[in-house]
Motif scaffolding. Structure first.
Motif, short mmCIF file in Angstrom:
data_model
loop_
_atom_site.label_atom_id
_atom_site.label_comp_id
_atom_site.label_asym_id
_atom_site.label_seq_id
_atom_site.Cartn_x
_atom_site.Cartn_y
_atom_site.Cartn_z
N LEU A 1 29.22 6.47 9.88
CA LEU A 1 29.82 5.15 10.09
C LEU A 1 30.68 5.13 11.35
O LEU A 1 30.67 4.16 12.11
N MET A 2 31.41 6.22 11.58
CA MET A 2 32.26 6.29 12.77
C MET A 2 31.42 6.30 14.04
O MET A 2 31.74 5.63 15.02
N GLU B 1 28.44 5.02 14.37
CA GLU B 1 27.87 3.67 14.50
C GLU B 1 28.89 2.72 15.09
O GLU B 1 28.59 1.93 15.99
N ALA B 2 30.12 2.80 14.59
CA ALA B 2 31.18 1.94 15.11
C ALA B 2 31.48 2.26 16.57
O ALA B 2 31.70 1.36 17.38
N LYS C 1 28.85 0.66 18.67
CA LYS C 1 29.08 -0.78 18.79
C LYS C 1 30.21 -1.07 19.78
O LYS C 1 30.13 -2.00 20.58
N VAL C 2 31.25 -0.27 19.72
CA VAL C 2 32.38 -0.45 20.65
C VAL C 2 31.92 -0.22 22.08
O VAL C 2 32.27 -0.98 22.99
#
Length: 164
Positions: free
Chosen positions: A105-106, A108-109, A112-113
């Protein structure tokens, strides 16, 4: 003469012990006068370490029980420990799974950032280009207006020369 730090004498340290002993002796004397036996309070000492060989300690633990009882009890303790170990390993696996999911998840985030930062950079570059183009257009417009005004002046002058 050099100035040194004055050291005090430690005279007051023994007073509390002496007073306590004197008080205990006075209480014992009063109890003796009254005809009662004085209660002797033994001093609390630390636990003594187990002395003797391993065999002697095991024999003391056995006491009057049979070896079969002790072995059965030890086996139960071993099984309980194995269950605790299995439960701990299961918990550890669950935590490892959670860590892997959290890392995914990190990442992926973070991706996105990074995409958002890239889009923002492109938008800023577009904005700068638009502002620069607007400035050039404004300059060109002013230049065109000055040219028109100059042409109108020239036209007026030529008209006045034709009339005269």
């Amino acid at each position: 003469k050099g100035k040194g730090k004055a050291k005090g004498k430690a005279k007051g340290k023994g007073k509390a012990k002496g007073k306590a002993k004197a008080k205990a002796a006075a209480e014992a004397a009063e109890a003796a006068e009254a005809g009662e036996e004085a209660e002797v309070k033994p001093k609390a000492k630390g636990k003594a370490k187990a002395k003797g060989s391993f065999k002697n300690r095991i024999m003391a633990d056995l006491g009057d029980r049979s070896i079969d009882e002790v072995v059965a009890e030890a086996m139960l303790e071993v099984k309980a420990c194995e269950k605790a170990i299995a439960a701990a390993e299961t918990g550890e696996k669950a935590l490892d799974d959670k860590v892997v999911k959290a890392k995914a998840l990190m990442e992926e985030a973070a991706q996105k950032v990074e995409e958002a930062v890239h889009k923002e950079t492109l938008a800023l570059e577009t904005l700068k280009a638009a502002k620069l183009a607007k400035g050039e257009v404004a300059t060109n417009t002013q230049q065109a207006e000055t040219d028109i005004a100059e042409c109108e002046k020239t036209m007026k002058i030529l008209e006045l020369e034709l009339i005269s």
